[in-house]
Design a protein around this motif. Structure first.
Motif, PDB file in Angstrom:
ATOM      1  N   ARG A  24       7.483   0.349  -8.061  1.00 38.97           N
ATOM      2  CA  ARG A  24       7.484  -0.094  -6.661  1.00 38.97           C
ATOM      3  C   ARG A  24       6.650   0.835  -5.795  1.00 38.97           C
ATOM      4  N   LEU A  25       6.856   2.140  -5.936  1.00 41.45           N
ATOM      5  CA  LEU A  25       6.107   3.116  -5.135  1.00 41.45           C
ATOM      6  C   LEU A  25       4.620   3.091  -5.470  1.00 41.45           C
ATOM      7  N   ARG A  26       4.300   2.926  -6.739  1.00 46.06           N
ATOM      8  CA  ARG A  26       2.891   2.854  -7.148  1.00 46.06           C
ATOM      9  C   ARG A  26       2.223   1.633  -6.529  1.00 46.06           C
ATOM     10  N   ARG A  27       2.925   0.496  -6.519  1.00 46.27           N
ATOM     11  CA  ARG A  27       2.365  -0.707  -5.896  1.00 46.27           C
ATOM     12  C   ARG A  27       2.052  -0.466  -4.422  1.00 46.27           C
ATOM     13  N   ILE A  28       2.954   0.193  -3.707  1.00 49.58           N
ATOM     14  CA  ILE A  28       2.751   0.478  -2.289  1.00 49.58           C
ATOM     15  C   ILE A  28       1.534   1.381  -2.097  1.00 49.58           C
ATOM     16  N   VAL A  29       1.449   2.450  -2.886  1.00 48.48           N
ATOM     17  CA  VAL A  29       0.330   3.393  -2.775  1.00 48.48           C
ATOM     18  C   VAL A  29      -0.997   2.692  -3.088  1.00 48.48           C
ATOM     19  N   VAL A  30      -1.031   1.884  -4.127  1.00 52.43           N
ATOM     20  CA  VAL A  30      -2.263   1.175  -4.496  1.00 52.43           C
ATOM     21  C   VAL A  30      -2.662   0.201  -3.391  1.00 52.43           C
ATOM     22  N   ASP A  31      -1.708  -0.553  -2.860  1.00 56.44           N
ATOM     23  CA  ASP A  31      -2.038  -1.484  -1.778  1.00 56.44           C
ATOM     24  C   ASP A  31      -2.607  -0.746  -0.566  1.00 56.44           C
ATOM     25  N   ARG A  32      -2.042   0.401  -0.231  1.00 51.96           N
ATOM     26  CA  ARG A  32      -2.561   1.186   0.895  1.00 51.96           C
ATOM     27  C   ARG A  32      -3.981   1.679   0.629  1.00 51.96           C
ATOM     28  N   ALA A  33      -4.246   2.091  -0.602  1.00 52.62           N
ATOM     29  CA  ALA A  33      -5.582   2.586  -0.953  1.00 52.62           C
ATOM     30  C   ALA A  33      -6.619   1.461  -0.938  1.00 52.62           C
ATOM     31  N   LEU A  34      -6.203   0.247  -1.274  1.00 53.59           N
ATOM     32  CA  LEU A  34      -7.135  -0.882  -1.331  1.00 53.59           C
ATOM     33  C   LEU A  34      -7.336  -1.555   0.027  1.00 53.59           C
ATOM     34  N   ARG A  35      -6.421  -1.349   0.941  1.00 54.15           N
ATOM     35  CA  ARG A  35      -6.480  -2.021   2.247  1.00 54.15           C
ATOM     36  C   ARG A  35      -7.831  -1.848   2.944  1.00 54.15           C
ATOM     37  N   PRO A  36      -8.424  -0.630   2.970  1.00 61.14           N
ATOM     38  CA  PRO A  36      -9.729  -0.496   3.632  1.00 61.14           C
ATOM     39  C   PRO A  36     -10.839  -1.346   2.988  1.00 61.14           C
ATOM     40  N   MET A  37     -10.651  -1.731   1.725  1.00 65.64           N
ATOM     41  CA  MET A  37     -11.641  -2.570   1.044  1.00 65.64           C
ATOM     42  C   MET A  37     -11.413  -4.052   1.340  1.00 65.64           C
ATOM     43  N   GLY A  38     -10.318  -4.348   2.043  1.00 64.98           N
ATOM     44  CA  GLY A  38     -10.019  -5.732   2.384  1.00 64.98           C
ATOM     45  C   GLY A  38      -9.455  -6.541   1.235  1.00 64.98           C
ATOM     46  N   ILE A  39      -8.782  -5.875   0.315  1.00 64.49           N
ATOM     47  CA  ILE A  39      -8.240  -6.559  -0.866  1.00 64.49           C
ATOM     48  C   ILE A  39      -6.850  -6.008  -1.160  1.00 64.49           C
ATOM     49  N   THR A  40      -6.041  -6.825  -1.792  1.00 66.45           N
ATOM     50  CA  THR A  40      -4.701  -6.394  -2.195  1.00 66.45           C
ATOM     51  C   THR A  40      -4.672  -6.109  -3.688  1.00 66.45           C
ATOM     52  N   ARG A  41      -3.626  -5.453  -4.122  1.00 69.79           N
ATOM     53  CA  ARG A  41      -3.430  -5.168  -5.538  1.00 69.79           C
ATOM     54  C   ARG A  41      -3.355  -6.473  -6.329  1.00 69.79           C
ATOM     55  N   SER A  42      -2.699  -7.479  -5.779  1.00 70.00           N
ATOM     56  CA  SER A  42      -2.588  -8.776  -6.462  1.00 70.00           C
ATOM     57  C   SER A  42      -3.954  -9.426  -6.626  1.00 70.00           C
TER      58      SER A  42
END
Length: 161
Positions: A24-42
């Protein structure tokens, strides 16, 4: 190495909670890191699975099965990726009514950028662990995954002793 017995329930339950929390925590961290690229982990997961197919792409139903998501959920992800120019739907060669989803050049370039970010994230996440410890965890989780997959095929996954 000693096997975990049902009597050591405290530890066997704790590992389940830890796996869940780390995931769960890894998903949150990855989504935050990808947000500036305009994309989600999914969306990344969709792109990554499509890119593994070379230029052939995948049928949307096949991709939904691989990702273990519903067709409607996947349809929304693909719609957003298509709008952003990262994937395109093409007529399937065997059935003109069906569509194959393929990554575009922009989608492949984004995947390269995401890969760099993912490598930096993983280095930071695993940074305080020794290589041996990481290997032990990979081996243990791999064994657990194998066991769970076998249990999916088992009519009676819980054995009473």
């Amino acid at each position: 190495m000693a096997k975990v017995r049902p009597s050591s329930r405290r530890h066997s339950l704790r590992i389940g909670f830890l796996i869940h929390d780390v995931s769960r925590l890894r998903r949150i961290v990855v989504d935050r890191a990808l947000r500036p690229m305009g994309i989600t982990r999914s969306q990344w997961w969709v792109l990554a699975n499509l890119a593994r197919q070379r230029n052939e792409g995948m049928m949307q139903t096949e991709l939904a099965e691989v990702l273990d998501v519903g067709k409607v959920t996947l349809g929304g992800l693909i719609d957003r990726l298509e709008t952003a120019g990262y994937v395109e739907r093409r007529p399937a060669t065997h059935d003109r009514r069906a569509k194959t989803v393929c990554p575009t050049a922009a989608g492949r370039a984004l995947l390269d950028q995401i890969q760099e970010t993912a490598e930096l994230l993983n280095a930071r996440i695993l940074g305080e662990l020794s290589a041996e410890h990481v290997q032990m965890m990979e081996d243990g989780l791999g064994t657990m995954k194998k066991t769970l997959n076998a249990m999916l095929d088992d009519a009676h996954p819980v054995e009473r002793r």
